[in-house]
Scaffold this motif. Structure first.
Motif, PDB file in Angstrom:
ATOM      1  N   ARG A 115      -1.551 -14.952   3.599  1.00 46.82           N
ATOM      2  CA  ARG A 115      -0.490 -15.468   2.734  1.00 46.82           C
ATOM      3  C   ARG A 115       0.329 -14.271   2.246  1.00 46.82           C
ATOM      4  O   ARG A 115      -0.137 -13.145   2.288  1.00 46.82           O
ATOM      5  CB  ARG A 115      -1.069 -16.238   1.521  1.00 46.82           C
ATOM      6  CG  ARG A 115      -1.958 -15.377   0.620  1.00 46.82           C
ATOM      7  CD  ARG A 115      -2.761 -16.206  -0.385  1.00 46.82           C
ATOM      8  NE  ARG A 115      -3.719 -15.335  -1.075  1.00 46.82           N
ATOM      9  CZ  ARG A 115      -3.558 -14.908  -2.340  1.00 46.82           C
ATOM     10  NH1 ARG A 115      -2.501 -15.246  -3.046  1.00 46.82           N
ATOM     11  NH2 ARG A 115      -4.478 -14.117  -2.894  1.00 46.82           N
ATOM     12  N   ASN A 116       1.551 -14.585   1.767  1.00 48.89           N
ATOM     13  CA  ASN A 116       2.373 -13.507   1.217  1.00 48.89           C
ATOM     14  C   ASN A 116       2.063 -13.397  -0.260  1.00 48.89           C
ATOM     15  O   ASN A 116       2.030 -14.415  -0.964  1.00 48.89           O
ATOM     16  CB  ASN A 116       3.865 -13.825   1.401  1.00 48.89           C
ATOM     17  CG  ASN A 116       4.295 -13.559   2.830  1.00 48.89           C
ATOM     18  OD1 ASN A 116       3.786 -12.650   3.484  1.00 48.89           O
ATOM     19  ND2 ASN A 116       5.205 -14.378   3.333  1.00 48.89           N
ATOM     20  N   VAL A 117       1.858 -12.156  -0.729  1.00 51.34           N
ATOM     21  CA  VAL A 117       1.655 -11.946  -2.164  1.00 51.34           C
ATOM     22  C   VAL A 117       2.735 -10.944  -2.587  1.00 51.34           C
ATOM     23  O   VAL A 117       2.616  -9.745  -2.311  1.00 51.34           O
ATOM     24  CB  VAL A 117       0.259 -11.393  -2.497  1.00 51.34           C
ATOM     25  CG1 VAL A 117       0.077 -11.291  -4.018  1.00 51.34           C
ATOM     26  CG2 VAL A 117      -0.823 -12.285  -1.895  1.00 51.34           C
ATOM     27  N   ASN A 168       1.272  -5.762 -10.775  1.00 51.82           N
ATOM     28  CA  ASN A 168       1.423  -6.023 -12.211  1.00 51.82           C
ATOM     29  C   ASN A 168       1.571  -7.531 -12.450  1.00 51.82           C
ATOM     30  O   ASN A 168       2.465  -8.169 -11.911  1.00 51.82           O
ATOM     31  CB  ASN A 168       2.677  -5.269 -12.710  1.00 51.82           C
ATOM     32  CG  ASN A 168       2.834  -5.377 -14.220  1.00 51.82           C
ATOM     33  OD1 ASN A 168       2.913  -6.495 -14.754  1.00 51.82           O
ATOM     34  ND2 ASN A 168       2.879  -4.252 -14.898  1.00 51.82           N
ATOM     35  N   LYS A 169       0.679  -8.083 -13.256  1.00 52.10           N
ATOM     36  CA  LYS A 169       0.692  -9.535 -13.483  1.00 52.10           C
ATOM     37  C   LYS A 169       1.962  -9.964 -14.229  1.00 52.10           C
ATOM     38  O   LYS A 169       2.602 -10.950 -13.870  1.00 52.10           O
ATOM     39  CB  LYS A 169      -0.539  -9.957 -14.305  1.00 52.10           C
ATOM     40  CG  LYS A 169      -1.879  -9.546 -13.698  1.00 52.10           C
ATOM     41  CD  LYS A 169      -2.364 -10.455 -12.604  1.00 52.10           C
ATOM     42  CE  LYS A 169      -3.674  -9.932 -11.996  1.00 52.10           C
ATOM     43  NZ  LYS A 169      -3.507  -8.561 -11.405  1.00 52.10           N
ATOM     44  N   PHE A 173       7.231  -6.827  -9.811  1.00 49.57           N
ATOM     45  CA  PHE A 173       8.123  -5.819  -9.234  1.00 49.57           C
ATOM     46  C   PHE A 173       8.413  -4.687 -10.206  1.00 49.57           C
ATOM     47  O   PHE A 173       9.439  -4.026 -10.128  1.00 49.57           O
ATOM     48  CB  PHE A 173       9.413  -6.484  -8.728  1.00 49.57           C
ATOM     49  CG  PHE A 173       9.170  -7.383  -7.553  1.00 49.57           C
ATOM     50  CD1 PHE A 173       8.962  -8.746  -7.752  1.00 49.57           C
ATOM     51  CD2 PHE A 173       9.053  -6.873  -6.266  1.00 49.57           C
ATOM     52  CE1 PHE A 173       8.677  -9.591  -6.681  1.00 49.57           C
ATOM     53  CE2 PHE A 173       8.776  -7.713  -5.186  1.00 49.57           C
ATOM     54  CZ  PHE A 173       8.584  -9.062  -5.397  1.00 49.57           C
ATOM     55  N   TYR A 174       7.467  -4.458 -11.109  1.00 50.73           N
ATOM     56  CA  TYR A 174       7.597  -3.313 -12.012  1.00 50.73           C
ATOM     57  C   TYR A 174       7.319  -2.033 -11.232  1.00 50.73           C
ATOM     58  O   TYR A 174       6.397  -1.970 -10.414  1.00 50.73           O
ATOM     59  CB  TYR A 174       6.595  -3.435 -13.178  1.00 50.73           C
ATOM     60  CG  TYR A 174       6.412  -2.109 -13.891  1.00 50.73           C
ATOM     61  CD1 TYR A 174       5.292  -1.310 -13.653  1.00 50.73           C
ATOM     62  CD2 TYR A 174       7.419  -1.612 -14.733  1.00 50.73           C
ATOM     63  CE1 TYR A 174       5.155  -0.075 -14.253  1.00 50.73           C
ATOM     64  CE2 TYR A 174       7.286  -0.377 -15.339  1.00 50.73           C
ATOM     65  CZ  TYR A 174       6.165   0.394 -15.097  1.00 50.73           C
ATOM     66  OH  TYR A 174       6.033   1.613 -15.679  1.00 50.73           O
TER      67      TYR A 174
END
Ligand SMILES: CC(C)(C)[C@H](NC(=O)Nc1cc(F)cc(F)c1)C(=O)N(CC(=O)NO)CC1CCCC1
Ligand SMILES: [Zn+2]
Length: 184
Positions: A115-117, A168-169, A173-174
């Motif tokens: 799957r993509n994460v 990072n939850k 994209f941090y």
């Protein structure tokens, strides 16, 4: 030869175990395992073989991914300058690293994750890795860029860490100011 059916997928407990150190000098059996892992990467990057055997093209593979909880990894890639990194390593460890971090702007995937994460996986920009080769000789690798990312991804597998554990939850994209983006 290793096929996709031999690659365990997320949820399999072996991917969350800390793999065992390999006794040196490596046994014939361990050398054979490492050869098969390197062969998988080579086959998967061959257009004809990857199509014929439905192999997902891989740049790295760790022994736990074929359900062998031993500290062995294989890496096969070329960097932007065409330098080839074809390695089969035993008991690899990071002995020094930069403070700066890098990340693939496309994010990461995994042969064990179907799957993509989305999100950035921050890793050390530069690492020095000490390991043993299949003959039992010690080698030291100073890596940066994509090779450094791949080796760290594979090393994580030996410690039961998946790439998305680093995302990072709050903000996937941090990226810190001084982190270096790596475009594919
Ligand atoms: C899971 C897959 C998407 C097949 C991934 N390939 C990959 O990232 N290829 C790639 C990346 C580039 F930045 C430039 C390029 F030319 C080709 C891979 O093999 N792995 C190996 C793996 O799952 N090992 O356990 C995942 C990679 C994500 C970052 C490092 C390894
Ligand atoms: Zn992986």
């Amino acid at each position: 030869m290793i096929l996709m059916k031999d690659i365990v997928r997320e949820g399999h407990e072996v991917l969350r175990e800390v793999a065992q150190e390999v006794q040196l000098p490596p046994s014939q059996e361990d050398i054979e395992i490492l050869n098969r892992m390197e062969e998988y990467l080579k086959n998967s990057q061959d257009d004809d073989l990857s199509e014929k055997y439905n192999l997902r093209p891989g740049v790295g593979l760790a022994a736990p991914q074929i359900n062998i909880s031993k500290r062995m990894i294989a890496v096969r890639l070329e960097d932007d300058n065409g330098k080839e990194y074809h390695y089969g390593l035993i008991n690899p460890k990071i002995i020094s690293h930069s403070v700066e971090k890098s990340y693939l702007t496309a994010g990461e995937g995994c042969l064990s994750v179907d799957r993509n994460v989305p999100g950035y996986v921050l890793r050390y920009s530069r690492v020095t890795i000490k390991a043993f080769d299949k003959h039992g000789s010690e080698i030291k690798l100073r890596l940066r860029g994509l090779p450094a990312i791949v080796f760290q991804h594979e090393l994580d597998h030996l410690n039961g860490i998946m790439f998305y554990d680093h995302i990072n939850k709050q903000d996937p994209f941090y990226a810190p100011e001084d982190a270096m983006p790596i475009d594919r």
